[in-house]
Design a protein around this motif. Structure first.
Motif, PDB file in Angstrom:
ATOM      1  N   GLY A 150      17.067  38.920 137.508  1.00 14.66           N
ATOM      2  CA  GLY A 150      15.732  39.333 137.937  1.00 14.66           C
ATOM      3  C   GLY A 150      15.334  38.881 139.327  1.00 14.66           C
ATOM      4  O   GLY A 150      14.138  38.701 139.600  1.00 14.66           O
TER       5      GLY A 150
ATOM      6  N   SER B 244      14.149  50.948 138.882  1.00 16.93           N
ATOM      7  CA  SER B 244      15.313  50.580 138.071  1.00 16.93           C
ATOM      8  C   SER B 244      16.352  51.688 138.207  1.00 16.93           C
ATOM      9  O   SER B 244      16.058  52.783 138.705  1.00 16.93           O
TER      10      SER B 244
ATOM     11  N   ARG C 137      13.791  46.486 143.527  1.00 12.82           N
ATOM     12  CA  ARG C 137      12.789  46.926 144.506  1.00 12.82           C
ATOM     13  C   ARG C 137      13.541  47.456 145.729  1.00 12.82           C
ATOM     14  O   ARG C 137      13.606  46.813 146.771  1.00 12.82           O
TER      15      ARG C 137
ATOM     16  N   TYR D  72      21.048  39.857 140.302  1.00 16.12           N
ATOM     17  CA  TYR D  72      20.128  40.940 139.952  1.00 16.12           C
ATOM     18  C   TYR D  72      19.897  40.986 138.440  1.00 16.12           C
ATOM     19  O   TYR D  72      18.789  41.296 137.990  1.00 16.12           O
TER      20      TYR D  72
ATOM     21  N   SER E  60      15.096  40.479 141.966  1.00 15.48           N
ATOM     22  CA  SER E  60      14.425  41.517 142.754  1.00 15.48           C
ATOM     23  C   SER E  60      13.042  41.859 142.199  1.00 15.48           C
ATOM     24  O   SER E  60      12.500  42.923 142.482  1.00 15.48           O
ATOM     25  N   ASP E  61      12.456  40.934 141.437  1.00 14.16           N
ATOM     26  CA  ASP E  61      11.225  41.261 140.714  1.00 14.16           C
ATOM     27  C   ASP E  61       9.950  40.819 141.429  1.00 14.16           C
ATOM     28  O   ASP E  61       8.863  40.946 140.888  1.00 14.16           O
ATOM     29  N   ASP E  62      10.036  40.297 142.647  1.00 10.74           N
ATOM     30  CA  ASP E  62       8.840  39.835 143.355  1.00 10.74           C
ATOM     31  C   ASP E  62       8.247  40.946 144.210  1.00 10.74           C
ATOM     32  O   ASP E  62       8.931  41.501 145.080  1.00 10.74           O
TER      33      ASP E  62
ATOM     34  N   ASP F 273      16.153  48.503 132.014  1.00 15.96           N
ATOM     35  CA  ASP F 273      14.860  48.062 132.546  1.00 15.96           C
ATOM     36  C   ASP F 273      14.980  46.925 133.568  1.00 15.96           C
ATOM     37  O   ASP F 273      13.973  46.315 133.934  1.00 15.96           O
ATOM     38  N   THR F 274      16.197  46.610 134.029  1.00 18.57           N
ATOM     39  CA  THR F 274      16.336  45.600 135.078  1.00 18.57           C
ATOM     40  C   THR F 274      15.593  46.071 136.327  1.00 18.57           C
ATOM     41  O   THR F 274      15.819  47.173 136.815  1.00 18.57           O
ATOM     42  N   VAL F 275      14.701  45.230 136.834  1.00 14.07           N
ATOM     43  CA  VAL F 275      13.849  45.631 137.952  1.00 14.07           C
ATOM     44  C   VAL F 275      14.591  45.505 139.275  1.00 14.07           C
ATOM     45  O   VAL F 275      15.212  44.486 139.572  1.00 14.07           O
TER      46      VAL F 275
ATOM     47  N   ALA G 208       8.467  48.586 142.417  1.00 12.17           N
ATOM     48  CA  ALA G 208       9.320  48.259 141.273  1.00 12.17           C
ATOM     49  C   ALA G 208      10.000  49.514 140.748  1.00 12.17           C
ATOM     50  O   ALA G 208       9.368  50.559 140.580  1.00 12.17           O
TER      51      ALA G 208
ATOM     52  N   ASN H  62      15.642  43.394 150.275  1.00  9.15           N
ATOM     53  CA  ASN H  62      16.170  43.730 148.971  1.00  9.15           C
ATOM     54  C   ASN H  62      17.247  44.814 149.066  1.00  9.15           C
ATOM     55  O   ASN H  62      17.656  45.224 150.151  1.00  9.15           O
TER      56      ASN H  62
END
Length: 288
Positions: free
Chosen positions: A254, A201, A168, A251, A256-258, A164-166, A199, A137
């Motif tokens: 989303g 931001s 990692r 991005y 990068s949300d795993d 709030d865009t995640v 997680a 990431n």
């Protein structure tokens, strides 16, 4: 014998340091070995050029495992393919590849770099006796460039992401530690790993910096077109601008949300957190 490409890059430097600290025997490859040698405390450095397959085969002679990493560029797929073929011709049995952000590495990815990584991964899976693929990431070290400069100059961060865009964020030191673990373990099986941190931001980045600097750092989302304009104004190469725009769109969706516990699995400790990283590099964000 371990063969290491990219020892002058963010990840390669960390790999070299760990190998030296742990007294691991390795050969480091460079186009300019005379410049790399002083940094490596007497470790063997050989001349090799990713654009010259014959030089790669000579440099990899006697190797058993290879760290495959090179800069993102239009030439990356061809260059890494050269390295894989040279490794196979040299009898290397295990290749550890540093790859892209997991959800960007697809045959139909909107990212040209993601598509290139996908094709390289397919070559590895089809041809290498054994492989380890580390899909990584957003590097924490990248925050020390654009974002640190914004904070030093204006005390704010402006980017084209919702608050709030995640993300990692992952420390290159963690990536290196995972790579060294795989390079030095003879019992690993061919596998792909998702390397990611906790997680977070860019809003959390601003909040953490506000706490550490004892001065408010604000975060503001700006339009993507404005980001593109700024990059062009700063004279960034066209291919780099295109890559940044492609990854920004991914991005925003989303990618990068795993969550992943691969760093814990491979190193026996949690991934370095964003607050820990910022504490270690706080000077980069302070006004001069």
């Amino acid at each position: 014998m371990l063969i290491v490409l990219g020892a002058t890059g963010n990840i390669g430097r960390e790999v070299a340091k760990l190998m030296i600290d742990n007294a691991e025997q390795a050969v480091f490859l460079s186009r300019q070995p005379q410049k790399l040698q002083p940094q490596l405390n007497g470790h063997l450095v050989r001349a090799a050029d990713l654009d010259e397959p014959a030089s790669l085969e000579r440099a990899m002679a006697g190797g058993t495992k290879l760290l495959l990493v090179s800069p993102n560029s239009a030439a990356m797929q061809r260059q890494q393919s050269n390295a894989i073929q040279a490794a196979l011709n040299s009898g290397i049995q295990h290749i550890v590849k540093i790859s892209g952000t997991p959800k960007s590495v697809r045959q139909d990815s909107v990212s040209a770099v993601g598509r290139a990584h996908w094709h390289i991964e397919q070559q590895l899976k089809a041809q290498a006796p054994a492989y380890s693929i580390l899909q990584c990431n957003f590097f924490m070290q990248n925050l020390l460039g654009l974002q640190a400069g914004m904070v030093r100059k204006s005390g704010k961060i402006t980017l084209p992401f919702a608050a709030d865009t995640v993300f990692r964020f992952i420390n290159t030191a963690d990536i290196a530690a995972c790579a060294v673990r795989l390079l030095t373990d003879d019992k690993v099986q061919s596998q792909t790993y998702n390397l990611s941190g906790q997680a977070s931001s860019f809003q959390q980045l601003a909040d953490e910096l506000s706490r550490l600097l004892a001065s408010r750092v604000n975060y503001k989302q700006i339009p993507l077109w404005l980001t593109q304009l700024v990059m062009r104004f700063k004279g960034m190469p066209k291919t780099q601008v295109q890559h940044q725009l492609e990854m920004t769109r991914l991005y925003q969706q989303g990618i990068s949300d795993d969550a992943s516990d691969a760093v814990q699995l491979l190193t026996g400790r949690p991934a370095i957190s964003l607050p820990q990283f910022l504490e270690q590099h706080l000077a980069e964000f302070k006004q001069q």
